[in-house]
Design a protein around this motif. Sequence first.
Motif, PDB file in Angstrom:
ATOM      1  N   PHE A 196     -83.805   6.155  33.757  1.00  0.00           N
ATOM      2  CA  PHE A 196     -82.878   6.047  32.625  1.00  0.00           C
ATOM      3  C   PHE A 196     -82.478   7.437  32.130  1.00  0.00           C
ATOM      4  O   PHE A 196     -81.318   7.659  31.748  1.00  0.00           O
ATOM      5  CB  PHE A 196     -83.516   5.248  31.493  1.00  0.00           C
ATOM      6  CG  PHE A 196     -82.621   5.090  30.294  1.00  0.00           C
ATOM      7  CD1 PHE A 196     -81.548   4.214  30.329  1.00  0.00           C
ATOM      8  CD2 PHE A 196     -82.842   5.810  29.141  1.00  0.00           C
ATOM      9  CE1 PHE A 196     -80.709   4.064  29.237  1.00  0.00           C
ATOM     10  CE2 PHE A 196     -82.018   5.676  28.039  1.00  0.00           C
ATOM     11  CZ  PHE A 196     -80.947   4.799  28.086  1.00  0.00           C
ATOM     12  N   ALA A 197     -83.412   8.390  32.141  1.00  0.00           N
ATOM     13  CA  ALA A 197     -83.105   9.762  31.713  1.00  0.00           C
ATOM     14  C   ALA A 197     -82.114  10.414  32.669  1.00  0.00           C
ATOM     15  O   ALA A 197     -81.186  11.115  32.233  1.00  0.00           O
ATOM     16  CB  ALA A 197     -84.389  10.579  31.635  1.00  0.00           C
ATOM     17  N   ILE A 198     -82.295  10.195  33.967  1.00  0.00           N
ATOM     18  CA  ILE A 198     -81.365  10.752  34.954  1.00  0.00           C
ATOM     19  C   ILE A 198     -79.982  10.146  34.778  1.00  0.00           C
ATOM     20  O   ILE A 198     -78.960  10.851  34.811  1.00  0.00           O
ATOM     21  CB  ILE A 198     -81.896  10.508  36.378  1.00  0.00           C
ATOM     22  CG1 ILE A 198     -83.229  11.245  36.572  1.00  0.00           C
ATOM     23  CG2 ILE A 198     -80.879  10.952  37.423  1.00  0.00           C
ATOM     24  CD1 ILE A 198     -83.906  10.948  37.881  1.00  0.00           C
ATOM     25  N   PHE A 199     -79.950   8.843  34.573  1.00  0.00           N
ATOM     26  CA  PHE A 199     -78.670   8.171  34.304  1.00  0.00           C
ATOM     27  C   PHE A 199     -78.006   8.745  33.058  1.00  0.00           C
ATOM     28  O   PHE A 199     -76.808   9.064  33.056  1.00  0.00           O
ATOM     29  CB  PHE A 199     -78.902   6.670  34.139  1.00  0.00           C
ATOM     30  CG  PHE A 199     -77.809   5.979  33.377  1.00  0.00           C
ATOM     31  CD1 PHE A 199     -76.593   5.691  33.974  1.00  0.00           C
ATOM     32  CD2 PHE A 199     -77.995   5.625  32.049  1.00  0.00           C
ATOM     33  CE1 PHE A 199     -75.580   5.066  33.259  1.00  0.00           C
ATOM     34  CE2 PHE A 199     -76.999   4.992  31.331  1.00  0.00           C
ATOM     35  CZ  PHE A 199     -75.778   4.718  31.940  1.00  0.00           C
ATOM     36  N   GLY A 254     -83.474   3.525  41.258  1.00  0.00           N
ATOM     37  CA  GLY A 254     -83.286   2.946  39.929  1.00  0.00           C
ATOM     38  C   GLY A 254     -82.147   3.599  39.174  1.00  0.00           C
ATOM     39  O   GLY A 254     -81.363   2.924  38.488  1.00  0.00           O
ATOM     40  N   ALA A 255     -82.037   4.936  39.282  1.00  0.00           N
ATOM     41  CA  ALA A 255     -80.948   5.650  38.611  1.00  0.00           C
ATOM     42  C   ALA A 255     -79.594   5.223  39.171  1.00  0.00           C
ATOM     43  O   ALA A 255     -78.617   5.069  38.422  1.00  0.00           O
ATOM     44  CB  ALA A 255     -81.142   7.152  38.753  1.00  0.00           C
ATOM     45  N   LEU A 256     -79.522   5.018  40.491  1.00  0.00           N
ATOM     46  CA  LEU A 256     -78.272   4.566  41.103  1.00  0.00           C
ATOM     47  C   LEU A 256     -77.899   3.160  40.650  1.00  0.00           C
ATOM     48  O   LEU A 256     -76.716   2.855  40.460  1.00  0.00           O
ATOM     49  CB  LEU A 256     -78.386   4.614  42.628  1.00  0.00           C
ATOM     50  CG  LEU A 256     -78.329   5.996  43.277  1.00  0.00           C
ATOM     51  CD1 LEU A 256     -78.496   5.877  44.785  1.00  0.00           C
ATOM     52  CD2 LEU A 256     -77.016   6.682  42.949  1.00  0.00           C
ATOM     53  N   VAL A 257     -78.902   2.308  40.473  1.00  0.00           N
ATOM     54  CA  VAL A 257     -78.632   0.949  39.973  1.00  0.00           C
ATOM     55  C   VAL A 257     -77.992   1.025  38.596  1.00  0.00           C
ATOM     56  O   VAL A 257     -76.959   0.391  38.336  1.00  0.00           O
ATOM     57  CB  VAL A 257     -79.933   0.119  39.912  1.00  0.00           C
ATOM     58  CG1 VAL A 257     -79.710  -1.164  39.118  1.00  0.00           C
ATOM     59  CG2 VAL A 257     -80.411  -0.224  41.318  1.00  0.00           C
ATOM     60  N   VAL A 310     -84.723  -1.048  37.903  1.00  0.00           N
ATOM     61  CA  VAL A 310     -84.857   0.250  37.240  1.00  0.00           C
ATOM     62  C   VAL A 310     -86.269   0.455  36.739  1.00  0.00           C
ATOM     63  O   VAL A 310     -86.780   1.581  36.731  1.00  0.00           O
ATOM     64  CB  VAL A 310     -83.859   0.370  36.069  1.00  0.00           C
ATOM     65  CG1 VAL A 310     -83.989   1.725  35.376  1.00  0.00           C
ATOM     66  CG2 VAL A 310     -82.435   0.164  36.550  1.00  0.00           C
ATOM     67  N   GLY A 311     -86.928  -0.625  36.322  1.00  0.00           N
ATOM     68  CA  GLY A 311     -88.238  -0.498  35.712  1.00  0.00           C
ATOM     69  C   GLY A 311     -89.326  -1.306  36.378  1.00  0.00           C
ATOM     70  O   GLY A 311     -90.174  -0.779  37.103  1.00  0.00           O
ATOM     71  N   VAL A 335     -76.410   0.115  47.709  1.00  0.00           N
ATOM     72  CA  VAL A 335     -75.390  -0.926  47.908  1.00  0.00           C
ATOM     73  C   VAL A 335     -74.522  -1.075  46.664  1.00  0.00           C
ATOM     74  O   VAL A 335     -73.281  -1.092  46.742  1.00  0.00           O
ATOM     75  CB  VAL A 335     -76.047  -2.273  48.284  1.00  0.00           C
ATOM     76  CG1 VAL A 335     -75.015  -3.404  48.234  1.00  0.00           C
ATOM     77  CG2 VAL A 335     -76.669  -2.190  49.668  1.00  0.00           C
ATOM     78  N   PHE A 336     -75.167  -1.195  45.503  1.00  0.00           N
ATOM     79  CA  PHE A 336     -74.409  -1.370  44.262  1.00  0.00           C
ATOM     80  C   PHE A 336     -73.592  -0.127  43.931  1.00  0.00           C
ATOM     81  O   PHE A 336     -72.461  -0.242  43.439  1.00  0.00           O
ATOM     82  CB  PHE A 336     -75.352  -1.723  43.108  1.00  0.00           C
ATOM     83  CG  PHE A 336     -75.557  -3.195  42.929  1.00  0.00           C
ATOM     84  CD1 PHE A 336     -74.944  -3.888  41.903  1.00  0.00           C
ATOM     85  CD2 PHE A 336     -76.372  -3.903  43.800  1.00  0.00           C
ATOM     86  CE1 PHE A 336     -75.129  -5.248  41.744  1.00  0.00           C
ATOM     87  CE2 PHE A 336     -76.566  -5.254  43.653  1.00  0.00           C
ATOM     88  CZ  PHE A 336     -75.938  -5.940  42.618  1.00  0.00           C
ATOM     89  N   PHE A 337     -74.152   1.057  44.211  1.00  0.00           N
ATOM     90  CA  PHE A 337     -73.406   2.277  43.889  1.00  0.00           C
ATOM     91  C   PHE A 337     -72.200   2.429  44.817  1.00  0.00           C
ATOM     92  O   PHE A 337     -71.117   2.832  44.368  1.00  0.00           O
ATOM     93  CB  PHE A 337     -74.315   3.500  44.005  1.00  0.00           C
ATOM     94  CG  PHE A 337     -73.705   4.743  43.428  1.00  0.00           C
ATOM     95  CD1 PHE A 337     -73.526   4.881  42.058  1.00  0.00           C
ATOM     96  CD2 PHE A 337     -73.303   5.786  44.254  1.00  0.00           C
ATOM     97  CE1 PHE A 337     -72.949   6.036  41.515  1.00  0.00           C
ATOM     98  CE2 PHE A 337     -72.737   6.936  43.726  1.00  0.00           C
ATOM     99  CZ  PHE A 337     -72.557   7.053  42.352  1.00  0.00           C
TER     100      PHE A 337
END
Length: 261
Positions: free
Chosen positions: A72-75, A154-157, A213-214, A240-242
């Motif tokens: 979440f911090a990277i996002f 997780g960050a990419l999601v 993510v978590g 895939v989502f990104f």
Amino acid sequence: MKYIQLFFQYAAQYMKTRLTYRTDMVVEILSDLMSQAVNFVFILLVFGHTTMISGWSREEIIFIYGFFLVPFAIFGAFFNIWDFNERYIVKGEMDRILTRPIHSLFQIVLERMELESLFGVITGIAVMLYAGSLLDLQIAWYDPFVFVLLVLGGALVYASIFVLIASISFWSDSPTSIMPMMYNIGNYGRYPVNIYNNVIRFVLTWILPFAFVGVYPAAYFLGREDWYMYAFLTPVIGLVFFAFSIFMWNVGVTKYRGAGN
């Protein structure tokens, strides 16, 4: 290489700008830490009335929360696009972006970065170490590499979901409240999904995959073998989502009508 050089040049200029107003930056960091502390206290208050929630102990949920903070911090540092509609579509700044020979999303990421959000990585790791010591978790030599892989997934999601939402603005330039609502939905990913009903669990896994993510990647380090499949799917789901979000962004750009009436 050109994109890498641009990134570091932008990052250097950003830090110079932020350090001009050091007090403002410190206050923002402390505000983020206080927000994370409130969420941590909330978990403690919940477990003041029970010892287990759907088979998860207090320490395990604290560990999941700590892991969630890292991607979440990277996002938050690089995909701070919550006001994309208002700033770039309604106010017409997308016109400026499209005149430059660099991918439009990359430019917006550079313009909207908030590197101080990366302090959340330190907080998250500290929370994980605290919970891990209470759980007496054993770390293998390869676990740090797995950790980096799962965090990036997780960050990419997280990024992909918000890029997809931002892409909607290319078709509908009216102000929307979807972005704040999605931030709230994203908080569900920091708790075990089996505490929700099957519909919500399905949504958080395959539609809005905040669980990746978590809870899912954290389950690997907690030794939840029945959830390992989901844990190792994290980087796959992220890619895939990104990729899909970038595709939708590129399609949306072709529908952009420009500023004006």
